[in-house]
Design an enzyme around this catalytic site. Sequence first.
Site, PDB file in Angstrom:
ATOM      1  N   ASP A 203       0.793  -1.090  -0.040  1.00 32.95           N
ATOM      2  CA  ASP A 203       0.194  -0.038   0.104  1.00 32.95           C
ATOM      3  C   ASP A 203       0.905   1.203  -0.101  1.00 32.95           C
ATOM      4  O   ASP A 203       2.209   1.106  -0.106  1.00 32.95           O
ATOM      5  CB  ASP A 203      -0.933  -0.124   1.097  1.00 32.95           C
ATOM      6  CG  ASP A 203      -2.284   0.639   0.780  1.00 32.95           C
ATOM      7  OD1 ASP A 203      -2.330   1.517   0.466  1.00 32.95           O
ATOM      8  OD2 ASP A 203      -3.330  -0.194   0.970  1.00 32.95           O
ATOM      9  N   HIS A 277      -2.913   2.996  -4.525  1.00 33.69           N
ATOM     10  CA  HIS A 277      -2.381   2.668  -3.183  1.00 33.69           C
ATOM     11  C   HIS A 277      -0.828   1.941  -3.615  1.00 33.69           C
ATOM     12  O   HIS A 277      -0.613   1.173  -3.019  1.00 33.69           O
ATOM     13  CB  HIS A 277      -3.305   1.268  -2.656  1.00 33.69           C
ATOM     14  CG  HIS A 277      -4.643   1.853  -2.269  1.00 33.69           C
ATOM     15  ND1 HIS A 277      -4.794   2.371  -0.946  1.00 33.69           N
ATOM     16  CD2 HIS A 277      -5.770   1.820  -2.855  1.00 33.69           C
ATOM     17  CE1 HIS A 277      -6.022   2.383  -0.402  1.00 33.69           C
ATOM     18  NE2 HIS A 277      -6.699   2.399  -1.800  1.00 33.69           N
ATOM     19  N   ASP A 354      -8.811  -1.029  -6.268  1.00 34.50           N
ATOM     20  CA  ASP A 354      -9.607  -0.055  -5.546  1.00 34.50           C
ATOM     21  C   ASP A 354      -9.027   1.335  -5.574  1.00 34.50           C
ATOM     22  O   ASP A 354      -7.833   1.540  -5.355  1.00 34.50           O
ATOM     23  CB  ASP A 354      -9.808  -0.526  -4.055  1.00 34.50           C
ATOM     24  CG  ASP A 354      -8.627  -0.795  -3.120  1.00 34.50           C
ATOM     25  OD1 ASP A 354      -7.423  -1.351  -3.895  1.00 34.50           O
ATOM     26  OD2 ASP A 354      -8.491  -0.283  -2.042  1.00 34.50           O
ATOM     27  N   GLU A 355      -9.950   2.302  -5.218  1.00 37.67           N
ATOM     28  CA  GLU A 355      -9.734   3.906  -4.965  1.00 37.67           C
ATOM     29  C   GLU A 355      -8.543   4.156  -5.691  1.00 37.67           C
ATOM     30  O   GLU A 355      -7.671   4.726  -5.240  1.00 37.67           O
ATOM     31  CB  GLU A 355      -9.522   3.672  -3.500  1.00 37.67           C
ATOM     32  CG  GLU A 355     -10.586   3.402  -2.636  1.00 37.67           C
ATOM     33  CD  GLU A 355     -10.228   3.464  -1.096  1.00 37.67           C
ATOM     34  OE1 GLU A 355     -11.124   3.702  -0.359  1.00 37.67           O
ATOM     35  OE2 GLU A 355      -9.203   2.874  -0.576  1.00 37.67           O
TER      36      GLU A 355
END
Length: 640
Positions: A203, A277, A354-355
Amino acid sequence: MKKIFALLCCSFISVLSFSQVSKPTIAIIPEPVTIIENSGHFSLPQNVVIEAGNQPEMKEVISFLKDRLSTPTGIHVIIKNVAATATVKLILNKKSDAVIGKEGYHLLVTPKNITIKANAPAGLFYGVQTLVQLFPKEIESAVTVKNIKWEAPCISITDYPRFGWRGLMFDVARHFFTKEDVEQYIDQMVRYKYNLLHLHLTDDQGWRIEIKGLPELTEVGAWNVKKTGYFGTFSVPKPDEPRNYGGFYTQDDIREIVQYVKERFVNILPEIDVPGHSLAAIASYPELSCTPDAKNYHVLSGEEMMDWSHGDTLIALEDNTLCPANEKVYTFLDKVITQVAQLFPFEYIHLGGDECAKNFWEKSDAVKALMQKEGLKNMQEVQSYFEKRVEKIVESKGKKFMGWDEILEGGLAHDAVVMSWRGMAGGIQAAKMGHEVVMSPTTFAYLDYMQGDPAIEPHVYATLRLKKAYEFEPVPDNVDAKFILGGQANLWTEQVYNMRHAEYMTWPRAFAIAEDLWSPKESKNWNNFAGRVEKHFARFDVAEVKYAPSVYDPIINASASPDKKLIVELSTEIDGLDIYYTFDNSFPDKFYPKYTEPLIVPEDAVALKLITYRDGKPIGRMITVPVTELKNKADGKSEE
Ligand code: ACM
């Protein structure tokens, strides 16, 4: 639970009252499929003989059972392949029993002995877990306990799981957890028949796995500056602050963890979170970014890095994305995925997705050129292009490609498996398209959320109570159940700095998720479950595993009356608790007013103090809620 009441005269009916929290004598989590309670008890003799096969897969089954039967009791336990009179027999069926499948078991406890039968060692392992839960709580002790009757009730159990994917995710990237921590987490999860550990390995705050040929990932990417306080709001580290907080798993560590889980019938799902991330990777190899400034980037230490105020459109303050228009990115990922595929035997690899903020891609000439070349209309299609290329890499290593539900946007890769986290909608959409799905929605399964009121819980931006986690149903209506592999609960660790707090956040909600994923849907009953949870709290006290007692604390709601008075309504998750309160800043106890109806907050009050009691004894924690926070609740501004 399908209770079968044996017609034999020695059997008796165990009546469960479902209208209030039960006080069960038998308290197994997750609830087995079928239990027949018989009269009488089995008592552990002074010398215990375990009869078991000598297959390598039986090693941990036997060693776990031996340890539990001997360490707390002081009883001598020996293992034999064949024994004329065994105390506990662990039998692998010669002819497979179709009812119980690969992970199920039959457990029979009689006054004379105990027999567990299964088709495979995993079933025996789970049968042993159930057996241990039948003995007094002191069986969980790490030291000898005197003056205990080591008895288990006579019982016959047939049991097997509802889902094959029963997972917990452990984020070892936001904060690093050592190999020993991970093994401890595994020891706890298998007690509740989880069979999958999802390791979130990378991350913005850390890259946690050694990749040969990419040394900077762990020399640079695994380290940040230790900060204390509320993660996400930390000050930006100064250039001279030491970057010595973090760590990573060597490939030997990973091999050791993989062997550890194998012996406990668990798979590890590795996650490399890309293209968002990815700041730890970019700080290590800035050429993976579309942004020239990336050469000045550092691994995050918990400082703010995302503007979340634009709804679904995320605005990254630094470019934490890999560049989808750079061939070096795919070469890099091929190298990483090759080694991850070799290290982890599980057939799935999770590549995040994600994101992913797109604001830096929008500014990139390379991305614009890619869009033109590939006919990509928007940034979702750019991410979809990236995901499809990554899927090809994953499949070239003989593995299945999995990602968070954002990978649906812009077009789902051909055989992608979707992990649905923004509710169930992504999972439903993917299942309807014929893709495999794992459900892990924030609404039921996010273990990083607070378990009770913000006035008492360590602060996180949302709440998930135990009762809600127990309502998790992974197969939505109108979805073909064959596409739902199962579910998992996710422990993100932004606000989790150590193992004790990881345990606090995991339990008891992971009891609920374990039962959601193992037990028959029709057997679920909150009051019955809540009673068993309390028994397991007592077991955890003996085992010295931390858990959240939040279920005993009140639920606090506030609203404004038509004449603008502040009104407080209180309730509890479990029945049968009394709530005592004060507005005068002193600590309430059972001699103070008991809550019976909504309260009007006195005009000049500064705080509401609360505590719950049961049967005249305090059971909840002392909670202080500032009146300013009650006003926030009434205005819908509280982070719950
Ligand atoms: C996620 O919670 N960002 C998958």
